[in-house]
Scaffold this motif. Structure first.
Motif, PDB file in Angstrom:
ATOM      1  N   LYS A  37       0.837  -1.207   0.000  1.00 55.87           N
ATOM      2  CA  LYS A  37       0.000   0.000   0.000  1.00 55.87           C
ATOM      3  C   LYS A  37       0.870   1.254   0.000  1.00 55.87           C
ATOM      4  N   ARG A  82       1.076   4.091  -3.022  1.00 56.53           N
ATOM      5  CA  ARG A  82       0.377   5.337  -2.722  1.00 56.53           C
ATOM      6  C   ARG A  82       0.944   6.436  -3.617  1.00 56.53           C
ATOM      7  N   LYS A 108      -5.157  -5.876  -6.134  1.00 61.21           N
ATOM      8  CA  LYS A 108      -6.490  -5.249  -6.119  1.00 61.21           C
ATOM      9  C   LYS A 108      -7.110  -5.370  -4.724  1.00 61.21           C
ATOM     10  N   LEU A 141      -5.525  -2.964  -2.256  1.00 59.39           N
ATOM     11  CA  LEU A 141      -5.809  -1.538  -2.451  1.00 59.39           C
ATOM     12  C   LEU A 141      -7.269  -1.182  -2.185  1.00 59.39           C
ATOM     13  N   CYS A 142      -8.143  -2.195  -1.960  1.00 57.97           N
ATOM     14  CA  CYS A 142      -9.578  -1.914  -1.971  1.00 57.97           C
ATOM     15  C   CYS A 142     -10.016  -0.962  -0.868  1.00 57.97           C
ATOM     16  N   GLU A 200      -8.154   1.532   0.300  1.00 55.99           N
ATOM     17  CA  GLU A 200      -7.422   2.801   0.201  1.00 55.99           C
ATOM     18  C   GLU A 200      -8.385   3.895  -0.254  1.00 55.99           C
ATOM     19  N   ARG A 215      -7.541   5.118  -4.874  1.00 50.08           N
ATOM     20  CA  ARG A 215      -7.011   3.875  -5.437  1.00 50.08           C
ATOM     21  C   ARG A 215      -6.482   4.092  -6.854  1.00 50.08           C
TER      22      ARG A 215
END
Lengths: 384, 185
Positions: free
Chosen positions: A302, A306, A331, A334-335, A337, A340
């Motif tokens: 992550k 970013r 995926k 990151l869901c 975040e 994204r």
């Protein structure tokens, strides 16, 4: 001391330096030379280990499980169909909390027959409870074998060291070999916390009722989370002792990157050169290498992604009916975040198809030029 | 970076040849990588091996499609395999043959620089076997100064032990007997 080694020889050297005590393996292309090297080292008395000859991969791991249960430092190696045949025993090794180290040479699964590079063999064992570490070059292979023992013996989780068929297993290149004495200082003799001992009888793996089984699973998951911290500490220690460290992931030119390429294994190595050339052309592209697949280094991934607008994952594997396996992990990671990046998942290089600099360039250009991917999977490098 | 592709037949030592060249380069402080064509080994079948030599660390992990040099260990392969495929325009084809570079040029229609040597004859005389991997290394180094000739001697000694002297002699003879036809010549 610098030597020229193939990836398979690097595995054998790592096992020699780690002073494995019991080795059992069944030969399969492209892993065979690991077994040949280790058998020779044992026969010549250079490695003081018991080498067990078995009739299958299932028996190879079963016998190693027995050896590990009596407190020996153990090793096995396999590939593709061999790993698939071990499947049942992989669960037994992890469930028994045995610090076994295995090398798996990534090779495509049949049918149809194919002996070349493909990650689906090891990735399809992702839920067996093994730590999985993917390597980029032969130096990393040797270093990772040594680190694997230290991690495994601290968290009591088995470790799979993974290397690409042929691109590493059969490629000769310079490898710095640490002095044996230095490795002995880094990795002391293994003393099992629990073992089968006739003078102090205990037993492993009796029937566990519904009142307890779930807690056994909780503890494996807990140890896997611990393994992230332990692996980092081991890597830092290794870097202090030998001047080389890797980390669970490695971000390269990610800070100002608009597009980040996510890779594993030797594709990472080739991508480094491609990215350098694209940067010269002014393309703001970075690289995220994933070394540790299980446990998955979620927070680090992550953090590294970013700020990127788009992420291009190269998957040399496929989960049928879903997509590329690393793409899927990215995926999922990151869901939650807030912001994204758009994930593009490229499936390519299956069954040993070459992932060349020009193919990697095409993948990056596609990602730059398109708002969104054409689908869950983008098939790259298809026959025209 | 120099990229070399080796063509031979399974069992002739094309892979060994690529590895010996890589070792020589590494001994000189350069970076090198050697690898076989990835496939099941079959004695007698046409095989390919690769070697990269560079002053910088080598990152690429893919086959060589546009070699600077092509080395052919077995003359019978010239008519079976498109050995010149992808060879750079300013590259060199080095081949084992009893024919002259001019004759090979005419026969194959090769436009690049050419080097030839009768390695089978040399290998038979020096080693007593038509195994041309070490012999053809001599021709390769005569055609292109990839490493110093002396740098190959140590790896040859390490690899061949008591047979090293004969291999070194075959290597030296090939170096001296190689004939070169410059591009456009």
């Amino acid at each position: 001391m610098k030597k020229v080694l193939t990836g398979n020889q690097a595995v054998a050297h790592g096992v020699l330096l780690s002073r494995a005590e019991v080795i059992s393996a069944y030969p399969i292309t492209p892993q065979t030379t690991i077994v040949e090297n280790l058998a020779e080292l044992c026969a010549d008395g250079i490695l003081e280990a018991k080498f067990l000859r078995v009739e299958s991969e299932h028996s190879a791991l079963a016998s190693i499980i027995g050896a590990s249960m009596v407190g020996a430092r153990t090793f096995t190696a396999t590939s593709s169909q061999g790993l698939a045949l071990m499947h049942e025993m992989l669960h037994w090794a992890a469930g028994s909390r045995l610090p076994i180290v295995m090398a798996n040479v990534n090779r495509a699964l049949g049918a149809p027959w194919n002996i070349w590079n493909d990650q689906t063999d090891s990735l399809s064992q992702r839920d067996t409870g093994w730590i999985q570490l993917y390597c980029e070059n032969n130096q990393e292979v040797l270093d990772t074998v040594i680190q694997a023992y230290m991690i495994a013996e601290e968290v009591y989780i088995p470790v799979m060291v993974v290397l690409d068929a042929f691109f590493l297993s059969h490629t000769s290149e310079p490898v710095e070999i640490p002095e044996g004495g230095e490795v002995d200082k880094f990795l002391p003799k293994y003393h099992a916390r629990y073992k089968c001992d006739v003078n102090d009888p205990h037993s492993f793996n009796l029937m566990v009722s519904p009142e307890y089984y779930q807690e056994f699973r909780y503890k494996i998951q807990y140890a896997m989370e611990e393994a992230k911290k332990v692996a980092k500490r081991v890597d830092d220690l290794f870097a202090k002792s030998f001047g080389r460290g890797y980390g669970p992931i490695e971000g390269h030119l990610c800070d100002d990157a608009e597009v980040i390429l996510v890779t594993t294994g030797t594709v990472t190595s080739t991508s480094r050169g491609t990215i350098a050339r694209m940067r010269e052309r002014g393309v703001k592209v970075g690289l995220l290498k994933i070394k540790m697949f299980r446990p998955f280094p979620r927070e680090e991934v992550k953090e590294a992604l970013r700020g990127a607008q788009k992420v291009a994952v190269i998957d040399r594997n496929i989960s049928f009916g879903c997509g590329g396996i690393f793409g899927h992990e990215i995926k999922a990671t990151l869901c939650d975040e807030e912001k994204r990046p758009q994930v593009f998942d490229f499936v390519t290089g299956l069954g040993g198809r070459d992932v060349t600099p020009s193919l990697i360039t095409e993948i990056i250009e596609y990602t730059c030029q398109n708002e969104r991917p054409e689908g869950e999977i983008i098939w790259a490098g298809m026959r025209g | 970076m120099a990229e070399i592709r080796f063509h031979g037949r399974g069992g002739q030592g094309a892979v060994t040849s690529a590895e010996l060249l890589a070792l020589a380069a590494i001994n000189e402080g350069k970076y090198a990588q050697a690898f076989p064509s990835f496939g099941p080994e079959r004695r007698g079948a046409p095989v390919v091996a690769f070697c990269r030599i560079s002053d910088e660390k080598i990152k690429i992990r893919a086959a060589i499609y546009q070699p600077d040099i092509v080395l052919v260990l077995d003359p019978s392969i010239l008519r079976l395999v498109d050995v010149g495929n992808g060879l750079k325009g300013d590259g060199t084809l080095v081949t084992n043959t009893r024919f002259s570079p001019e004759e090979i040029k005419d026969e194959l229609g090769i436009q690049t620089r050419l080097a030839t040597v009768d390695a089978t004859k040399i290998a038979r005389e020096e080693l007593g076997l038509p195994i041309t991997n070490t012999t053809m290394l001599g021709a390769l180094l005569r055609a292109a100064h990839l490493v110093d000739k002396e740098s190959v001697i140590e790896p040859l000694k390490d690899r061949f032990g008591r047979l090293a002297e004969r291999n070194i002699k075959a290597f030296e003879r090939a170096y001296n007997e190689t004939r070169i036809l410059e591009q456009g010549g």
